[in-house]
Write an enzyme that holds these catalytic residues in place. Structure first.
Site, mmCIF file in Angstrom:
data_model
loop_
_atom_site.group_PDB
_atom_site.id
_atom_site.type_symbol
_atom_site.label_atom_id
_atom_site.label_comp_id
_atom_site.label_asym_id
_atom_site.label_seq_id
_atom_site.Cartn_x
_atom_site.Cartn_y
_atom_site.Cartn_z
ATOM 1 C CB SER A 188 -0.897 -0.036 1.127
ATOM 2 O OG SER A 188 -0.244 0.212 2.384
ATOM 3 C CB ALA A 221 -1.241 -0.984 11.799
ATOM 4 N N PRO A 222 0.155 -1.790 8.939
ATOM 5 C CG PRO A 222 1.214 -3.257 7.571
ATOM 6 C CD PRO A 222 -0.030 -2.525 7.649
ATOM 7 N N GLY A 223 2.052 0.230 8.442
ATOM 8 C CA GLY A 223 3.022 1.161 8.417
ATOM 9 C C GLY A 223 3.422 1.568 7.031
ATOM 10 N N GLY A 224 2.795 1.117 5.936
ATOM 11 C CA GLY A 224 3.231 1.410 4.462
ATOM 12 C C GLY A 224 3.111 2.874 4.226
ATOM 13 C CG ASP A 240 -4.106 0.977 12.855
ATOM 14 O OD1 ASP A 240 -4.692 0.225 13.748
ATOM 15 O OD2 ASP A 240 -4.221 1.097 11.727
ATOM 16 C CG ASP A 276 -5.370 3.182 2.424
ATOM 17 O OD1 ASP A 276 -6.132 3.507 1.955
ATOM 18 O OD2 ASP A 276 -4.555 2.298 2.379
ATOM 19 C CE LYS A 305 -9.628 2.258 1.856
ATOM 20 N NZ LYS A 305 -8.221 1.983 1.096
#
Length: 355
Positions: A188, A221-224, A240, A276, A305
């Protein structure tokens, strides 16, 4: 002389109805009545004006950057049906009759598996096509930066379009392909990198994506997306309840707060907000409006979304509501929205406050 009476717009396969709805809506706002030709999963939409009515004015009135679902936008002729024994002559004839001149020629196909089989044909035609067009004076130097696009939807069907500097994608097929940074925690990460390329001129990156800036990543999370911010030298609040990537946390640039992204408020005004979060578009819009009205950040990138049906309507209504909320609060802002290559069932929005 033949008149190019169509807009030819590329899109992600499956989003043809959404792009068609957008073109019909936006064309109607300009007082232009066009007819859409959109085949599901084809990867493009034709927006046709009446015969003899040139599409150049419509093309200028609908800049590519203002369209959500289009990857590329061209002034085009209707498709040509070709004889497989002589594909070259009809293409050259239509170009010569059009009076077009251009500096470069791109052969392109839709972003589909079926279209990839046409690469051999395009390679075989490249030299003879360029040679013929040079001899006719169509392909030449100093033609105002115009580009001819030869759009192959099938081996015996081609559509010719032309693009102009400042109102087109400079990427083949309108697709910005980025290399995945292996240190990033998730793929992501490419969404945010592509968003920066799309919304921020590269010569402004050092100023607007500067070392030492403060940022927040909601739903981190996870940090993209946090990785992209840290990679630009920013200090990041990662919001998060889920776990963050250990290697990312070890760098000391991230403060992980296990809180609800919709409720958290920053301790100071930040340079950037990114988000996101997977939730209803209306709820994300309300959260973004709160941040922007309170001026908690200077710039924001967030994803919406989308539902499977009436995606254009959802985007249009959401952005219109955000504009209205900011206007009512006296907040000046520039808002852009694009369906990026690395997006799926979502669009990416960029907002920059004017003060």
């Amino acid at each position: 002389m033949n008149v190019p009476n169509e807009l030819l717009c590329y899109c992600r396969p499956g989003f043809e109805p959404d792009l068609a709805a957008e073109l019909l809506h936006r064309g109607g706002q300009l007082g232009i009545d066009g007819v859409d030709h959109a085949e599901r999963h084809s990867g493009f939409v034709r927006y046709a004006l009446p015969p003899g009515q040139a599409a150049n004015e419509l093309h200028r009135g609908l800049p590519l950057t203002s369209l959500v679902f289009a990857r590329q936008s061209l002034v085009a002729f209707p498709p040509l049906s070709l004889d497989r024994n002589d594909r070259l002559s009809p293409i050259v004839s239509q170009v010569v009759e059009s009076g077009w001149s251009f500096e470069t020629l791109w052969q392109e196909t839709p972003d589909t598996n079926e279209a990839k089989a046409l690469s051999g044909l395009m390679k075989a035609l490249k030299r003879p096509l360029e040679s013929s067009l040079k001899k006719r004076g169509a392909l030449r130097r100093k033609a105002g930066g115009r580009r001819l696009h030869v759009w192959w939807s099938d081996g015996d069907c081609v559509q010719l379009g032309i693009s102009f500097p400042g109102n087109r994608s400079e990427e083949p097929g309108g697709i910005r392909r980025l290399r995945f940074p292996h240190a990033a925690p998730s793929r992501s990460t490419l969404k945010l990198e592509e968003a920066w390329h799309e919304f921020i001129p590269i010569d402004q990156w050092q100023e607007r994506l500067a070392v030492g800036m403060q940022a927040a990543d909601l739903g981190a999370a996870p940090g993209g997306w946090t990785w992209q911010l840290v990679n630009r030298g920013m200090q990041v609040y990662a919001i998060d309840n889920g776990p963050m990537n250990p290697a990312l946390m070890a760098g000391g640039m991230v403060e992980h707060l296990r809180e609800d992204g919709f409720a958290w408020a920053p301790p100071m005004r930040l340079d950037w907000l990114v988000c996101d979060i997977v939730d209803q578009p209306s709820r994300v819009i309300d959260m973004m409006a709160r941040w922007l009205v309170k001026r908690w950040c200077r710039e924001a990138v967030f994803n919406l979304k989308l539902p499977m049906k009436q995606r254009w309507r959802a985007v249009h209504e959401g952005l219109s509501r955000l504009e209205l909320m900011l206007a009512d609060a006296g907040v000046g802002a520039d808002i852009s929205c694009r369906h990026l290559y690395h997006d799926r069932e979502e669009v990416t929005v960029h907002v920059r406050l004017r003060d």
